[in-house]
Scaffold this active site. Structure first.
Site, PDB file in Angstrom:
ATOM      1  N   CYS A 117       0.747  -1.271   0.000  1.00  0.00           N
ATOM      2  CA  CYS A 117      -0.114   0.072   0.022  1.00  0.00           C
ATOM      3  C   CYS A 117       0.854   1.213   0.030  1.00  0.00           C
ATOM      4  O   CYS A 117       0.370   2.375   0.006  1.00  0.00           O
ATOM      5  CB  CYS A 117      -0.860   0.072   1.046  1.00  0.00           C
ATOM      6  SG  CYS A 117      -1.952  -1.175   0.940  1.00  0.00           S
ATOM      7  N   HIS A 257      -3.411   7.150   2.267  1.00  0.00           N
ATOM      8  CA  HIS A 257      -3.674   5.707   1.680  1.00  0.00           C
ATOM      9  C   HIS A 257      -5.103   5.199   2.351  1.00  0.00           C
ATOM     10  O   HIS A 257      -5.369   5.474   3.688  1.00  0.00           O
ATOM     11  CB  HIS A 257      -2.547   4.760   2.244  1.00  0.00           C
ATOM     12  CG  HIS A 257      -3.074   3.530   1.753  1.00  0.00           C
ATOM     13  ND1 HIS A 257      -3.612   3.105   0.581  1.00  0.00           N
ATOM     14  CD2 HIS A 257      -3.181   2.116   2.516  1.00  0.00           C
ATOM     15  CE1 HIS A 257      -4.019   1.651   0.584  1.00  0.00           C
ATOM     16  NE2 HIS A 257      -3.715   1.158   1.913  1.00  0.00           N
ATOM     17  N   ASN A 287     -10.087  -0.633  -0.404  1.00  0.00           N
ATOM     18  CA  ASN A 287      -8.578  -0.393  -0.570  1.00  0.00           C
ATOM     19  C   ASN A 287      -8.009  -1.016  -1.777  1.00  0.00           C
ATOM     20  O   ASN A 287      -8.041  -2.034  -2.007  1.00  0.00           O
ATOM     21  CB  ASN A 287      -8.054  -1.020   0.577  1.00  0.00           C
ATOM     22  CG  ASN A 287      -6.470  -1.162   0.669  1.00  0.00           C
ATOM     23  OD1 ASN A 287      -5.729  -0.482  -0.171  1.00  0.00           O
ATOM     24  ND2 ASN A 287      -5.895  -1.573   1.952  1.00  0.00           N
TER      25      ASN A 287
END
Ligand code: ACO
Length: 341
Positions: A117, A257, A287
């Site tokens: 990520c 993020h 996500n």
């Protein structure tokens, strides 16, 4: 103004698959419900890439095409293509090669970067180094992940979290004090086991056994990752602000993020930012790993103005985490002047 070349974002672009997977859909697949998912994560739906033979490069190339179109450049002007991903089309060749071919970027070299990520943040900084040193004039940095290809849709603890998307930016030199100003980047490999995919690499190549043991899917110790993610992202955002004498008032937007809305809320509180200055779109996409940050930039592009102070912060598997402070380089609707060649 100053002559030091900084790497500035001069265009953004994205690709979102059309198929939506809602919380209601998931509640028919595993023992979960809309209220749990919303309250624990902030997610309402995600996009899923369908169609045989379509992988991460399919989405990345389309994001690349949008970036070039918006900047008004042709593919042969691109010098470097960096694709941040943990779901490459194949172990090799690099997804960047497949994107290069699909774009027809005949003068470009490129590579993939794997940092889960934090992938886009690390790729952005890698690309910035090429611009600052003068080794490249135009770098495409794309975060693209087909998370549905490594998600176990019988595991309620992970399948509600992830979605598929690609988004990216074009980096070019700026000599007017705009662009990437400062970064803090970290890895701590001691935490690798809390968030990983064990199978399919050189340690545990694919066998019937690895498939039976579900080793080709994301494994996450959610509670453990949550704790380190909150601390890691909040610490690094505070550090970058302190180093650059930024207060909550100075920062136009935090671009975090998008892993969990509760993590984002905690980071914003620590930075002294009200939520109207936090880019938040996790409800719509979940996500999407390397794509979340440039996806936010695409969604908020028209609210950004030249000179805006922006802090990007990420945390991901590895562990990997970091923050970048940048000053936005163009006004909504305006194209940055071409630097030529
Ligand atoms: N629906 C209903 N109940 C669920 C679900 C679900 N989908 N998933 C878990 N539960 C249950 C659990 O079984 C547990 O039940 P129990 O108490 O009876 O054991 C309960 O809900 C609480 O589970 P927790 O795991 O403690 O839930 P938590 O509040 O921590 O939320 C989450 C889980 C959303 C995964 C959170 O831990 C998180 O966001 N972690 C960090 C994610 C992250 O930042 N990852 C890094 C980036 S990702 C990357 O790099 C690829």
């Amino acid at each position: 103004m100053g002559s030091k070349a900084r790497a500035a974002i001069t265009a953004v672009g994205h690709y979102l698959p059309e198929t939506r997977l809602t919380n209601q859909d998931l509640s028919e697949m595993v023992d979960t419900n809309d209220a749990w998912i919303r309250s624990r994560t902030g997610i309402e739906e995600r996009r899923i890439l369908t169609g045989a033979g379509k992988g991460t490069s399919y989405m990345a190339a389309r994001a690349g095409q949008e970036i070039m179109k918006k900047r008004g450049i042709s593919a042969d002007e691109i010098d470097t293509i960096i694709v941040a991903t943990v779901t490459p089309d194949m172990a090799f060749p690099a997804t960047a090669c497949l994107v290069q071919a699909e774009l027809g970027a005949q003068n470009a070299w490129g590579f993939d970067l794997s940092a889960a990520c934090s992938g886009f943040l690390f790729a952005l900084n890698t690309g910035a180094g090429l611009i600052e040193s003068g080794r490249a004039g135009k770098v495409l940095v794309i975060g693209s992940d087909k998370m549905s290809s490594i998600t176990d849709y019988t595991d309620r603890t992970t399948c509600v979290l992830f979605g598929d998307a690609a988004a990216g930016v074009l980096l070019e030199a700026d000599h007017d004090g705009l662009g990437l100003m400062d970064s803090v980047l970290n890895v701590d490999g001691r935490g690798w086991e809390a968030l990983c995919m064990l199978g399919g690499g050189s340690r545990y190549p694919a066998t019937h056994d690895t498939v039976d043991k579900k080793m080709h899917y994301i494994y996450q110790d959610g509670r453990a990752v949550f704790k380190v993610a909150v601390k890691g992202m909040a610490d690094v955002a505070a550090e970058i602000m302190e180093r650059n004498q930024l207060t909550g008032e100075d920062v136009r937007y935090l671009v975090p993020h998008q892993a969990n809305q509760r993590i984002i809320d905690a980071v914003a509180r620590r930075m002294g930012l009200s939520m109207d200055r936090v880019m938040l779109n996790i409800s719509r996409y979940g996500n999407t790993t390397a794509a979340t940050i440039p996806l936010c930039l695409c969604d908020w592009e028209h609210q950004l103005n030249k000179g805006d102070k922006i802090v990007i912060a990420a945390f991901g598997g590895g562990f990997t985490w970091g923050a970048t402070y940048l000053r936005w380089s163009y006004n909504p609707g305006s194209k940055k002047e071409s630097h030529g060649g």
